[in-house]
Design a protein around this motif. Structure first.
Motif, PDB file in Angstrom:
ATOM      1  N   ASN A 169      -2.775   1.543   0.916  1.00 52.85           N
ATOM      2  CA  ASN A 169      -3.135   0.813   2.134  1.00 52.85           C
ATOM      3  C   ASN A 169      -2.828   1.604   3.400  1.00 52.85           C
ATOM      4  OD1 ASN A 169      -4.301  -1.334   0.872  1.00 52.85           O
ATOM      5  ND2 ASN A 169      -2.581  -2.733   1.127  1.00 52.85           N
ATOM      6  N   HIS A 188       0.333  -5.309   7.595  1.00 52.05           N
ATOM      7  CA  HIS A 188      -0.059  -4.594   6.375  1.00 52.05           C
ATOM      8  C   HIS A 188       0.890  -4.869   5.211  1.00 52.05           C
ATOM      9  CE1 HIS A 188      -3.046  -2.241   8.647  1.00 52.05           C
ATOM     10  NE2 HIS A 188      -2.131  -2.202   9.603  1.00 52.05           N
ATOM     11  N   GLU A 231       2.446  -6.222   1.958  1.00 55.51           N
ATOM     12  CA  GLU A 231       1.778  -6.569   0.701  1.00 55.51           C
ATOM     13  C   GLU A 231       2.613  -7.466  -0.200  1.00 55.51           C
ATOM     14  OE1 GLU A 231       0.279  -2.987  -1.200  1.00 55.51           O
ATOM     15  OE2 GLU A 231       0.245  -1.993   0.745  1.00 55.51           O
TER      16      GLU A 231
END
Length: 216
Positions: free
Chosen positions: A162, A149, A151
């Motif tokens: 998110n 995850h 970014e």
């Protein structure tokens, strides 16, 4: 003398690694794997409780931002960043149980905090839990590959947006409590083993300083 101490340290190190691997295996069986709606191993009293429910993190809790602490005085309230404990100040940002995850830097090592604490802006904390227990969320966090995850192309980073979108499976609070209590016992054993290993390393360091002449 030192060889005997090295053997003892290695023995405790092996025990610690074994406990960590044991916990890893248990968590794979206590939480549903991909494509499943119930865990492989379930406590007998919950066998007829039905499937775990799909929930987004946004449905389970709210995320708080860490803040700068430099305007605060020294005190007894611990301050944490994504890398762990930093120092202590005289005010707190949150009081209670919270599963924390790094916003920037170390984003793949969740921290469980309880009581009064302060977090800096590299560490998110969770609060306002809805039908879930804070420590159960902490164990859920340990089951997530947070680097997936990420970014940012440089320093790893996460955003609230998110994190809120991540979906997971959760049982009812009673089953959550049973799972967290079971894993907490194992965490306590790991903590004790880690402390013993650290003390042995310190003892060896002090012993070597006494057994060898100081450099001139």
């Amino acid at each position: 003398c030192l060889s005997s101490l090295d053997i003892l340290i290695e023995t405790y190190n092996k025990k610690l690694k074994a406990l960590i691997e044991h916990k890893k295996g248990l968590m794979q069986n206590l939480f549903p794997q991909k494509g499943e709606k119930v865990p492989k191993n379930r406590f007998p009293e919950f066998l007829s409780s039905g499937d775990w429910k799909v929930k987004s993190f946004e449905q389970l809790f709210e995320i708080g931002n860490g803040k700068d602490y430099k305007h605060l005085k020294k005190g007894e309230i611990p301050v944490y960043g994504s890398g762990g404990y930093m120092l202590s100040v005289d005010e707190y940002l949150y009081d209670g149980e919270s599963a924390c995850i790094g916003r920037k830097g170390t984003i793949d090592k969740p921290i469980f905090l309880t009581g009064k604490f302060w977090t800096v802006d590299t560490l998110f904390y969770t609060h306002s839990f809805k039908e879930c227990l804070p420590k159960f969320i902490y164990y859920l966090f340990q089951n997530i590959n947070w680097l997936d995850h990420n970014e940012a192309g440089g320093v790893p980073s996460l955003s609230k947006t998110n994190i809120y979108k991540i979906e997971t499976l959760v049982p009812k609070p009673k089953e959550q409590k049973k799972i967290q209590e079971f894993l907490s016992v194992l965490d306590n054993l790991i903590t004790v083993q880690t402390d013993v290993l650290e003390q042995l390393e310190l003892y060896k360091k002090g012993l070597m300083q006494g057994l060898f002449p100081n450099n001139i």
